[in-house]
Scaffold this motif. Structure first.
Motif, PDB file in Angstrom:
ATOM      1  N   LEU A   1      -1.641   4.845   9.294  1.00 49.62           N
ATOM      2  CA  LEU A   1      -2.522   3.980  10.055  1.00 49.62           C
ATOM      3  C   LEU A   1      -1.813   2.769  10.304  1.00 49.62           C
ATOM      4  O   LEU A   1      -1.916   2.161  11.471  1.00 49.62           O
ATOM      5  CB  LEU A   1      -3.659   3.612   8.743  1.00 49.62           C
ATOM      6  N   TYR A   2      -0.800   2.244   9.154  1.00 48.22           N
ATOM      7  CA  TYR A   2       0.030   1.132   9.985  1.00 48.22           C
ATOM      8  C   TYR A   2       0.808   1.240  11.329  1.00 48.22           C
ATOM      9  O   TYR A   2       0.839   0.526  11.943  1.00 48.22           O
ATOM     10  CB  TYR A   2       1.046   0.550   8.786  1.00 48.22           C
TER      11      TYR A   2
ATOM     12  N   ARG B   1      -9.598  -2.037   6.539  1.00 48.98           N
ATOM     13  CA  ARG B   1      -9.148  -0.275   6.036  1.00 48.98           C
ATOM     14  C   ARG B   1      -7.854  -0.169   5.556  1.00 48.98           C
ATOM     15  O   ARG B   1      -7.473   0.419   4.623  1.00 48.98           O
ATOM     16  CB  ARG B   1      -9.697   0.531   7.053  1.00 48.98           C
ATOM     17  N   LEU B   2      -6.777  -1.118   6.367  1.00 44.28           N
ATOM     18  CA  LEU B   2      -5.478  -0.845   6.024  1.00 44.28           C
ATOM     19  C   LEU B   2      -5.314  -1.249   4.479  1.00 44.28           C
ATOM     20  O   LEU B   2      -4.446  -0.702   3.681  1.00 44.28           O
ATOM     21  CB  LEU B   2      -4.637  -1.618   6.868  1.00 44.28           C
TER      22      LEU B   2
ATOM     23  N   GLY C   1      -4.238  -4.432  22.176  1.00 45.20           N
ATOM     24  CA  GLY C   1      -3.066  -3.948  21.100  1.00 45.20           C
ATOM     25  C   GLY C   1      -3.537  -4.763  19.889  1.00 45.20           C
ATOM     26  O   GLY C   1      -3.284  -4.202  18.789  1.00 45.20           O
ATOM     27  N   MET C   2      -4.213  -5.558  19.755  1.00 43.02           N
ATOM     28  CA  MET C   2      -4.578  -6.235  18.198  1.00 43.02           C
ATOM     29  C   MET C   2      -5.671  -5.459  17.512  1.00 43.02           C
ATOM     30  O   MET C   2      -6.456  -4.858  18.080  1.00 43.02           O
ATOM     31  CB  MET C   2      -5.237  -7.709  18.546  1.00 43.02           C
ATOM     32  N   ALA C   3      -5.648  -5.167  16.468  1.00 49.90           N
ATOM     33  CA  ALA C   3      -6.519  -4.506  15.580  1.00 49.90           C
ATOM     34  C   ALA C   3      -7.757  -5.286  15.476  1.00 49.90           C
ATOM     35  O   ALA C   3      -7.621  -6.732  15.269  1.00 49.90           O
ATOM     36  CB  ALA C   3      -5.809  -4.293  14.139  1.00 49.90           C
TER      37      ALA C   3
ATOM     38  N   ARG D   1       0.734  -1.125  -0.018  1.00 53.37           N
ATOM     39  CA  ARG D   1       0.137   0.129  -0.034  1.00 53.37           C
ATOM     40  C   ARG D   1       0.948   1.297   0.139  1.00 53.37           C
ATOM     41  O   ARG D   1       0.291   2.525   0.191  1.00 53.37           O
ATOM     42  CB  ARG D   1      -0.999  -0.082   1.294  1.00 53.37           C
ATOM     43  N   THR D   2       1.975   1.226   0.056  1.00 51.78           N
ATOM     44  CA  THR D   2       3.020   2.343   0.110  1.00 51.78           C
ATOM     45  C   THR D   2       4.320   1.815  -0.605  1.00 51.78           C
ATOM     46  O   THR D   2       4.591   0.993  -0.737  1.00 51.78           O
ATOM     47  CB  THR D   2       3.298   3.006   1.414  1.00 51.78           C
TER      48      THR D   2
END
Length: 217
Positions: free
Chosen positions: A158-159, A146-147, A137-139, A69-70
């Motif tokens: 976001l990451y 969304r990521l 802590g987990m997403a 994504r980047t």
């Protein structure tokens, strides 16, 4: 590269060295310093191995997502290091469970319940899991989705925010094992994890600041 990045890299390497030594120790019985018995099903040693394996798997997943994504080399390099390190550590943890003859999942066992045993430090340094998240802590599934839909600076921020939360939860667990686990090699690996992730937290805070952002909460 910044001094912080090199510090984080050194800490990650240290954690991997602990992991390699841990496998040799576990496979050989650990020598004179080995634990006197195989960890029990609900012991901190087994609970940490199960929970951290799950925790690490999500970090690996998020790191692979952001690499697509980047094009930012700093974020891509960090994501590669996290994915590589945590995949290796996850293999160590699952390997210990196999050596101990213990299952990788236990039906009805609440995540992180092992932190409420041993020395009375239950929950020390941890925070409450977000709604929809398996462990502190987990997403959530929505955050990971969304990521995978954003790109560029938005994906980077976001990451880094998600991984900052993830590391904070991971450090709390690793410090819990360092206090409570009885297997010397596993305690050493947990301490290495905590130190490496603390260094990466500093690095990620710096990377967020350079993008005009900050950790969440």
């Amino acid at each position: 590269m910044s001094r912080t990045y090199w510090a984080a890299g050194a800490a990650v390497l240290l954690a991997l060295l602990f992991a390699a030594a841990a496998t040799v120790s576990a496979a050989s019985g650990g020598g004179a310093d080995a634990a006197p018995r195989t960890p029990a099903l609900h012991s901190p040693d087994a609970g940490f191995a199960r929970d951290m394996a799950v925790h690490h798997q999500q970090a690996v997943e998020m790191s692979f997502v952001v690499r697509d994504r980047t094009q930012d080399e700093a974020v891509r390099s960090l994501a590669y290091d996290i994915a590589n390190t945590q995949a290796n550590q996850r293999g160590m943890l699952l390997g210990w469970l196999d050596l101990w003859g213990l299952p990788k999942t236990v039906a009805g066992e609440p995540p992180m319940s092992w932190m409420g045993t041993g020395d009375g430090h239950a929950g020390h340094g941890a925070h409450t899991a977000a709604p929809g998240a398996l462990m502190p802590g987990m997403a959530t599934k929505e955050e990971i989705t969304r990521l995978g839909t954003v790109s560029g600076r938005e994906a980077e921020v976001l990451y880094l925010q998600l991984m900052t939360d993830h590391h904070k939860g991971g450090v709390a667990m690793a410090e819990g094992c360092a206090r409570q686990c009885v297997t010397p090699a596993e305690r050493a690996l947990a301490q290495g994890m905590a130190e490496a992730q603390q260094s990466e937290l500093t690095l990620m805070a710096d990377m967020l600041a350079k993008r005009g952002a900050a950790p969440r909460g």
